[in-house]
Design an enzyme around this catalytic site. Structure first.
Site, short mmCIF file in Angstrom:
data_model
loop_
_atom_site.label_atom_id
_atom_site.label_comp_id
_atom_site.label_asym_id
_atom_site.label_seq_id
_atom_site.Cartn_x
_atom_site.Cartn_y
_atom_site.Cartn_z
N SER A 1 -6.45 38.94 34.23
CA SER A 1 -5.98 39.30 32.87
C SER A 1 -4.92 39.96 32.46
O SER A 1 -5.09 41.20 33.56
CB SER A 1 -7.23 39.83 32.21
OG SER A 1 -6.77 39.50 30.76
N ASP B 1 -2.23 30.44 26.69
CA ASP B 1 -3.32 30.24 25.66
C ASP B 1 -2.23 28.70 25.56
O ASP B 1 -2.81 28.01 24.43
CB ASP B 1 -2.87 30.88 24.71
CG ASP B 1 -3.98 31.95 24.78
OD1 ASP B 1 -4.72 31.98 25.94
OD2 ASP B 1 -3.84 33.69 24.30
#
Length: 423
Positions: free
Chosen positions: A164, A304
């Protein structure tokens, strides 16, 4: 659960405020030397967790629902209680390094079941390498986290970039208050890099100095104060664009701003790659036309968007390959496995890879029960899928949309999507 009947999306909708920019503006405002004013802030559940976090660290807020004014403490105070980050990975990964800035004591950060399954090893390691002290309370690299205050001098640190970019953004924000600033060297491939541009943009507007190259350099210049109107969120607005496309409708999304960095602007490129007609006119995006062809995508920098791409691929008979999203397996859910399982329920051919899916679509069948797995982005993608089938579908997990877009179902119904409650 809800039932979504066959529908066609038509009309206009205002883009919800950017969740990513809301998190960043709030975290930076806590560390500013002067008061800040943030307009159009998201009221998503994840952002509420960040609002509560900055209060716990001593910020005083005045909120009139149009704008929030933040009076920062001289330095973050030791929280009186555990910081509950809910399901927000951004909140815990930003405030773990910020917790080192308190005068002393310890900060405990935790969250819900989903958050307590998300990896935190890189930020724990980075804090410890920089001379701080942080542990996973269960000694497994997962929340709850315990972080000692007292400040960090800064310096240089290496971080695994494959999980991340939130670890990097959290350190970028916190290190504006480090004695010597910070240089961060990513190890391996850095995923979701455009989100670092968003962090840099907020820090720049507050008067801090950041260089983003192969390495990240943050000067020890505390943010002065921030006045920022949160732009519309491309990634969340894209779910209405998706619904317009797969249902053969036409939707106008308003209040989008392509002049500021937005990682999920990539949704526009993804829609176009499937042959969807997309027009950009000022702050409006107009979407019409069904997906016409398959696409080969690498969504390493915009994971996403993965559920949106999967649903687009489900409505074309050509093979699509959507890869680069191994890190999407450690989001609110395992989005790779869960999208595969839900698409198979409606008859879509899916091959699961370690970092994505290969999909051959066509005409997905309805009349089945779909499960969002408690993941807001999967739920929103499945709503578009269900509306575009002949029979519609039942979908579990509608409460999850509060994490990012509380008015999603209301806005979808305004666009003509037939949603039935009380099942």
């Amino acid at each position: 659960m809800i039932e979504v009947k066959p529908s066609q999306a038509q009309g206009s909708v205002r883009a919800p405020p950017s969740k990513s920019y809301s998190h960043r503006a709030l975290a930076v405002s806590l560390l500013c030397e002067a008061p800040s004013k943030i307009e159009n802030i998201s009221r998503a559940r994840d952002v509420i967790a960040t609002i509560n976090a900055i209060k716990s660290f001593g910020a005083k807020l005045s909120d009139n629902l149009t704008e929030i004014k933040i009076e920062p403490p001289q330095r973050p105070s030791i929280p009186d209680d555990v910081i509950d980050c809910g399901g927000s990975g951004t909140t815990i990964r930003f405030f773990a390094p910020i917790s080192t800035l308190t005068e002393g004591g310890y900060t405990v950060l935790t969250g819900n079941d989903s958050l307590r399954r998300r990896p935190m090893g890189p930020i724990i390691d980075a804090i410890n390498k920089l001379g701080g002290w942080a542990i996973s309370s269960r000694m497994n690299g997962l929340p709850p986290l315990i972080v000692r205050g007292g400040g960090l001098k800064g310096g240089e640190v290496e971080i695994d970039g494959s999980i991340s970019s939130q670890f990097f953004s959290g350190l970028m924000i916190a290190s504006t208050r480090f004695e010597r600033g910070l240089k961060i060297k990513p190890i391996g491939e850095l995923v979701s890099r455009p989100y670092l541009e968003m962090t840099k943009e907020v820090l720049r507007r507050s008067g801090s100095h950041v260089e983003l190259n192969e390495e990240i350099k943050v000067e020890p210049v505390p943010p002065k104060g921030l006045e920022f109107k949160i732009p519309g969120d491309y990634g969340l607005a894209a779910f209405h664009m998706l619904t317009a496309s797969v249902t053969g409708g036409k939707v106008i999304v308003e209040d989008l701003d392509s002049t500021v960095p937005q990682a999920d602007y990539a949704a526009i490129d993804v829609l176009r790659s499937f042959g969807v007609e997309v027009q950009e006119v000022g702050s409006r995006v107009i979407v019409e036309g069904r997906p016409k062809r398959g696409s080969k995508l690498n969504l390493k920098d915009s994971p996403d968007i993965f559920p949106i791409a999967c649903v687009l691929a489900s409505f074309v008979s050509e093979i699509s390959e959507i890869r680069g999203v191994a890190h999407a397996r450690v989001k609110e859910s395992d989005r790779v496995a869960n999208m595969a399982s839900e698409l198979k329920k409606v008859g879509v051919e899916v091959k699961e890879l370690y970092d994505g899916l290969v999909i051959r679509g066509g005409s997905p069948k309805g009349g089945v029960k779909l499960d969002s797995h408690g993941d807001h982005r999967i739920f929103m993608a499945l709503l578009a899928l269900a509306a575009a089938t002949r029979e519609g579908c039942i979908i579990e997990g509608e409460d999850s949309v509060a994490d990012s877009y509380p008015s999603f179902l209301e806005d979808s119904m305004k666009l003509g999507i037939d949603v039935r409650y009380n099942l």
